[in-house]
Design an enzyme around this catalytic site. Sequence first.
Site, PDB file in Angstrom:
ATOM      1  N   GLU A 144       0.836  -1.197   0.000  1.00  0.00           N
ATOM      2  CA  GLU A 144       0.000   0.000   0.000  1.00  0.00           C
ATOM      3  C   GLU A 144       0.872   1.249   0.000  1.00  0.00           C
ATOM      4  OE1 GLU A 144      -4.103  -1.521   2.028  1.00  0.00           O
ATOM      5  OE2 GLU A 144      -2.546  -0.891   3.390  1.00  0.00           O
ATOM      6  N   CYS A 157       3.467   8.709   0.884  1.00  0.00           N
ATOM      7  CA  CYS A 157       4.025   7.824   1.895  1.00  0.00           C
ATOM      8  C   CYS A 157       4.267   6.465   1.255  1.00  0.00           C
ATOM      9  CB  CYS A 157       2.994   7.734   3.023  1.00  0.00           C
ATOM     10  SG  CYS A 157       3.492   6.616   4.297  1.00  0.00           S
ATOM     11  N   CYS A 168       6.719  -4.034  16.480  1.00  0.00           N
ATOM     12  CA  CYS A 168       6.297  -2.968  17.394  1.00  0.00           C
ATOM     13  C   CYS A 168       4.849  -3.261  17.806  1.00  0.00           C
ATOM     14  CB  CYS A 168       6.436  -1.611  16.726  1.00  0.00           C
ATOM     15  SG  CYS A 168       8.126  -1.331  16.175  1.00  0.00           S
ATOM     16  N   CYS A 171       1.722  -1.424  16.166  1.00  0.00           N
ATOM     17  CA  CYS A 171       1.708  -1.220  14.708  1.00  0.00           C
ATOM     18  C   CYS A 171       1.090  -2.407  13.990  1.00  0.00           C
ATOM     19  CB  CYS A 171       3.142  -0.997  14.220  1.00  0.00           C
ATOM     20  SG  CYS A 171       3.293  -0.953  12.420  1.00  0.00           S
ATOM     21  N   SER A 261      11.980   7.201   7.775  1.00  0.00           N
ATOM     22  CA  SER A 261      11.644   6.961   9.181  1.00  0.00           C
ATOM     23  C   SER A 261      12.163   5.593   9.605  1.00  0.00           C
ATOM     24  CB  SER A 261      10.121   7.002   9.335  1.00  0.00           C
ATOM     25  OG  SER A 261       9.742   6.643  10.648  1.00  0.00           O
TER      26      SER A 261
HETATM   27  N1  SAH Z   1       9.393   1.137  10.142  1.00  0.00           N
HETATM   28  C1  SAH Z   1       9.587   2.526  10.139  1.00  0.00           C
HETATM   29  C2  SAH Z   1       8.702   3.281   9.167  1.00  0.00           C
HETATM   30  C3  SAH Z   1       7.283   2.816   9.042  1.00  0.00           C
HETATM   31  S1  SAH Z   1       6.227   3.127  10.403  1.00  0.00           S
HETATM   32  C4  SAH Z   1       9.407   3.088  11.540  1.00  0.00           C
HETATM   33  O1  SAH Z   1       8.956   2.342  12.402  1.00  0.00           O
HETATM   34  O2  SAH Z   1       9.754   4.238  11.744  1.00  0.00           O
HETATM   35  C5  SAH Z   1       5.924   4.878  10.273  1.00  0.00           C
HETATM   36  C6  SAH Z   1       5.500   5.517  11.571  1.00  0.00           C
HETATM   37  O3  SAH Z   1       4.165   5.121  11.950  1.00  0.00           O
HETATM   38  C7  SAH Z   1       6.383   5.151  12.732  1.00  0.00           C
HETATM   39  O4  SAH Z   1       6.679   6.281  13.515  1.00  0.00           O
HETATM   40  C8  SAH Z   1       5.518   4.205  13.497  1.00  0.00           C
HETATM   41  O5  SAH Z   1       5.943   4.091  14.816  1.00  0.00           O
HETATM   42  C9  SAH Z   1       4.163   4.846  13.341  1.00  0.00           C
HETATM   43  N2  SAH Z   1       3.039   3.979  13.682  1.00  0.00           N
HETATM   44  C10 SAH Z   1       2.976   2.649  13.541  1.00  0.00           C
HETATM   45  N3  SAH Z   1       1.775   2.180  13.954  1.00  0.00           N
HETATM   46  C11 SAH Z   1       1.056   3.255  14.353  1.00  0.00           C
HETATM   47  C12 SAH Z   1      -0.275   3.430  14.842  1.00  0.00           C
HETATM   48  N4  SAH Z   1      -1.105   2.412  14.955  1.00  0.00           N
HETATM   49  N5  SAH Z   1      -0.682   4.684  15.155  1.00  0.00           N
HETATM   50  C13 SAH Z   1       0.154   5.741  14.973  1.00  0.00           C
HETATM   51  N6  SAH Z   1       1.403   5.628  14.507  1.00  0.00           N
HETATM   52  C14 SAH Z   1       1.861   4.409  14.190  1.00  0.00           C
HETATM   53 FE1  SF4 Z   2       7.753  -1.163  13.901  1.00  0.00          FE
HETATM   54 FE2  SF4 Z   2       7.869   0.444  11.739  1.00  0.00          FE
HETATM   55 FE3  SF4 Z   2       7.907  -2.255  11.455  1.00  0.00          FE
HETATM   56 FE4  SF4 Z   2       5.668  -1.045  12.245  1.00  0.00          FE
HETATM   57  S1  SF4 Z   2       6.675  -0.797  10.266  1.00  0.00           S
HETATM   58  S2  SF4 Z   2       6.576  -2.908  13.131  1.00  0.00           S
HETATM   59  S3  SF4 Z   2       6.473   0.646  13.481  1.00  0.00           S
HETATM   60  S4  SF4 Z   2       9.450  -0.988  12.478  1.00  0.00           S
END
Ligand code: SAH
Ligand code: SF4
Length: 438
Positions: A144, A157, A168, A171, A261
């Site tokens: 996506e 994005c 995480c 996420c 990021s």
């Molecule tokens: N993997 C990278 C980039 C993708 S995630 C990273 O983790 O930085 C992009 C951003 O979205 C990150 O800051 C992540 O922590 C945030 N994010 C992930 N899940 C989320 C959620 N459910 N609500 C708000 N922000 C979220």
């Molecule tokens: Fe964590 Fe970014 Fe991977 Fe989601 S996309 S699990 S926020 S590292």
Amino acid sequence: MATASLEIAKRNPPAATPAASDAARLDGIEKIAELQASPGAGPGRPSLAGLTRDELKAKLAEIGVPERELKMRVAQLWHWIYLRGATSFEEMSNLGKALRARLAEIFTLDRPQVVSEQVSKDGTRKWLLRMPSTGPLDKGVEIECVYIPEVDRGTLCVSSQVGCTLTCSFCHTGTQRLVRNLTSQEIAAQAIVARDRLGDWPGRTPPDGAFVPSDGGRFVSNIVFMGMGEPLYNLDNVVNAIAVLSDNEGLGLSRRRITVSTSGVVPQMERLGLQANSMLAISLHAVRDELRNELVPLNKKYPIADLLEACRNYPGVSNARRITFEYVMLKGVNDTDQDARELVRRLSGIPAKINLIPFNPWPGAKYECSDWERIERFSEIVFRAGYASPVRTPRGRDILAACGQLKSETEKLRARARLMLESGIGAEGVYALGDADA
Ligand code: SAH
Ligand code: SF4
């Protein structure tokens, strides 16, 4: 995944989150019938759209373009693909007829297939893209990509991986296993598709309702690597894709408008700065290791002190090129006044911006978003310490396009297939029902 909408919404609570009901989501869906098939694409003919200059050169050499012509031919193709948005070799009027025919015989300019496009009430667009198979073991993958129009910019994005190896806890992408890294071509092609769908090439017209920059600027003015995946675990491809995106004779996005990021892959941060020279965003989310270990398990490997040290040393960091620290607001988890004060204390000395992100819920998540008053109070403390503390306005929530909500459709269907199989319904029914689940 992120919306990357950086509007300051400090005083204006976000609109109530629309329930992500099937009905609401279906509202925004348009199936793009004419793009389901790639016209003229024969099996096995690779596309040149999204390749780097070196890759293009190698492809031309492969089909016998003489060494002395290669540089000029690459420049010509580059112009047509990245400046003009050409979709056929036929239109490349400054290439000889024989070369055009030869190119069309062996290659295409196909884009990833747009499986669906969802348009949010706020103009955010989410595309589900199908990447063709890269080899016998790969059946093709879906990812996506989200476009967020704002008054002064249009942010795309992009995803860097299909799924994510990291887990995480807040996420949605993190609940999906890693399927594979995207190639640099597949990353760059996301910007090409966005410009196709926005009619953002010379001589094309934007679709109804698309944001049109009033200053004559680009529809896609900024790129954030905040889609699916951890970009620093796919750094070579990310660096090459950024070279394509930022090339002045093509897509021409300034590296200062490209933000990568990371959840904190410390050993790769310096290389990102040196080779991509992009802006950096850190998914911090907690200021104590104990809590960050839980939210961002990678913290066990690279704890906060090491991460912040790498930020201090990030190549090119300065007050004019600040690092963005993302902090997702989780109710009762990381949102106290003390957390806010500790955040400010730990970031002191680093040229930083702080982005507070209201948590975007997804089905099955174990967290809730902090109350608006709490976010305001938190933001106030950060603001008093001298940081602009924008709260990222949630965008595209009605089409599940917001941060951390991207998850490939294939995966969703698979989950649904499992459920249906468990309840004794045949798997064939799943795909027939797929649309209702989209
Ligand atoms: N993997 C990278 C980039 C993708 S995630 C990273 O983790 O930085 C992009 C951003 O979205 C990150 O800051 C992540 O922590 C945030 N994010 C992930 N899940 C989320 C959620 N459910 N609500 C708000 N922000 C979220
Ligand atoms: Fe964590 Fe970014 Fe991977 Fe989601 S996309 S699990 S926020 S590292």
